[in-house]
Design a protein around this motif. Structure first.
Motif, short mmCIF file in Angstrom:
data_model
loop_
_atom_site.label_atom_id
_atom_site.label_comp_id
_atom_site.label_asym_id
_atom_site.label_seq_id
_atom_site.Cartn_x
_atom_site.Cartn_y
_atom_site.Cartn_z
N GLY A 41 0.92 -1.22 -0.44
CA GLY A 41 -0.34 0.15 0.39
C GLY A 41 0.97 1.16 -0.48
O GLY A 41 0.40 2.52 -0.78
N HIS A 42 2.05 1.17 0.75
CA HIS A 42 2.91 2.47 1.18
C HIS A 42 3.79 2.44 -0.05
O HIS A 42 3.40 4.02 -0.41
N VAL A 43 3.44 1.89 -1.12
CA VAL A 43 4.84 1.09 -2.16
C VAL A 43 4.15 2.14 -3.25
O VAL A 43 4.84 3.40 -4.37
N SER A 57 10.91 12.45 10.43
CA SER A 57 10.68 11.24 10.75
C SER A 57 10.49 10.98 12.22
O SER A 57 9.60 10.03 11.60
N GLY A 58 10.07 12.06 13.29
CA GLY A 58 8.61 11.41 14.33
C GLY A 58 7.30 11.33 13.69
O GLY A 58 6.97 10.23 13.99
N LEU A 59 7.14 11.97 12.86
CA LEU A 59 5.73 11.71 12.48
C LEU A 59 6.24 10.49 11.94
O LEU A 59 4.92 9.42 11.71
N ILE A 60 6.51 10.02 11.09
CA ILE A 60 6.33 9.11 10.04
C ILE A 60 6.68 7.04 11.22
O ILE A 60 6.01 6.38 11.42
N SER A 114 7.89 9.61 1.31
CA SER A 114 9.12 8.95 2.46
C SER A 114 8.58 7.43 2.39
O SER A 114 10.06 5.99 2.37
N LEU A 115 7.15 7.39 3.32
CA LEU A 115 7.52 5.98 3.33
C LEU A 115 7.60 5.26 2.31
O LEU A 115 7.24 3.88 2.44
N GLY A 116 6.83 5.32 1.02
CA GLY A 116 7.50 4.82 -0.03
C GLY A 116 8.27 4.16 -0.14
O GLY A 116 9.24 3.28 -0.59
N VAL A 117 9.92 4.96 0.17
CA VAL A 117 11.09 4.97 0.00
C VAL A 117 11.81 3.90 1.15
O VAL A 117 12.20 2.46 0.73
#
Length: 301
Positions: free
Chosen positions: A40-42, A71-74, A195-198
């Motif tokens: 899903g995140h990709v 970074s904290g959020l993710i 960023s999450l996709g990476v």
């Protein structure tokens, strides 16, 4: 104001539909939560990377402070998603979604630990949220303690992620001087999910699938969730976090109504069918949870 309210209500609907999509993926299709998260995140990341060049604010250059907030959020968001999707695999979305209003009790605890006093109105909201959660947990059969723990964990992680959302947006606004309602918030959505996709990409070898059907089954959740996040950030930007949080809490009521519809259509593997007395109590408790959120966030203004 009207546009902001509409976006807030769409956020509540989007959350409810995304929860059902995740439950369909894990229960109906029999696929693991880890696969849904990674694939899903990709997919969401690919869309965001295409959009980022068009959304990039003029004069913005990422700083160490901004990366720290992002970074904290993710980190807390991923933890929240793991807890939430694991709970949705174990029980109906209509039982989990209203309990997410317990985030006000988590926020109250964090405030007390940080030495920030609460108003009487906020304490009333917390008490109502706890009462509503007790009813929701009891009606229709008591939830397993593991499910309850997962929901509380999701509430805690979401509450912490919210603090980093604000920091990430404010840093970008101060740097660019762009204080428009939607520019920086929508850019932040693209930055977060890009960023999450990476991060998710190398995990495909462990939790991903090469089957076309698995990616096809992931698409509904990814599309609904990304659209919901755009609506959520736009709601916060348009109305502020107070009214935005109140409108977001409608996901509990919406999820119960959707659950009644699905059970009536015979989709009992996704939503158990209950009598009208049980559903009426659950709707009443969900409405009480919405009121609790309203009192808590309004009392803190």
């Amino acid at each position: 104001m009207a546009l902001g309210i509409l976006l807030g209500l769409l956020t509540g609907l989007g959350h409810s539909l995304a929860y059902l999509a995740s439950r369909w993926f894990t229960v109906d299709r029999g696929r693991p939560v880890s696969q849904l998260l990674v694939q899903g995140h990709v997919l969401m990341g690919a869309v965001c990377w295409v959009a980022l060049p068009f959304l990039w604010p003029v004069g913005f250059a990422p700083t160490a402070e901004w990366w720290g907030q992002l970074s904290g959020l993710i980190g807390f968001f991923v933890l929240a998603q793991v807890c939430l999707l694991s709970s949705l695999r174990a029980t109906d979305a209509s039982r989990v979604a209203p309990l997410l209003g317990m985030k006000v009790a988590v926020l109250a605890l964090l405030s007390v630990l940080m030495g920030m006093p609460l108003t009487g109105t906020q304490w009333t909201g917390v008490a109502m949220a706890v009462a509503a959660a007790w009813v929701l947990n009891d009606v229709g059969g008591r939830l397993a303690w593991k499910v309850t723990a997962l929901v509380v964990g999701a509430c805690l992680a979401y509450a912490l992620a919210d603090t980093f959302i604000k920091g990430t947006i404010e840093i970008a606004k101060d740097m660019t001087g762009d204080h428009s309602r939607f520019g920086i918030p929508i850019f932040t959505v693209a930055a977060v999910y890009g960023s999450l996709g990476v991060i998710a990409l190398p995990l495909l070898g462990v939790w991903g699938s090469r089957k076309r059907e698995a990616w096809r089954d992931t698409l509904p959740y990814a599309a609904i969730w990304l659209a919901t996040m755009v609506a959520l950030y736009a709601t916060f930007a348009s109305l502020g976090t107070v009214l935005g949080a109140i409108l977001q809490s409608t996901r509990g009521l919406i999820s119960i109504l959707l659950g009644v519809m699905l059970a009536g259509m015979g989709w009992h593997h996704l939503e158990q069918k209950h009598g009208w007395a049980v559903q009426a109590r659950r709707l009443g408790a969900a409405a009480l949870m919405c009121l609790a959120v309203l009192l808590y966030v309004w009392g803190g203004r």
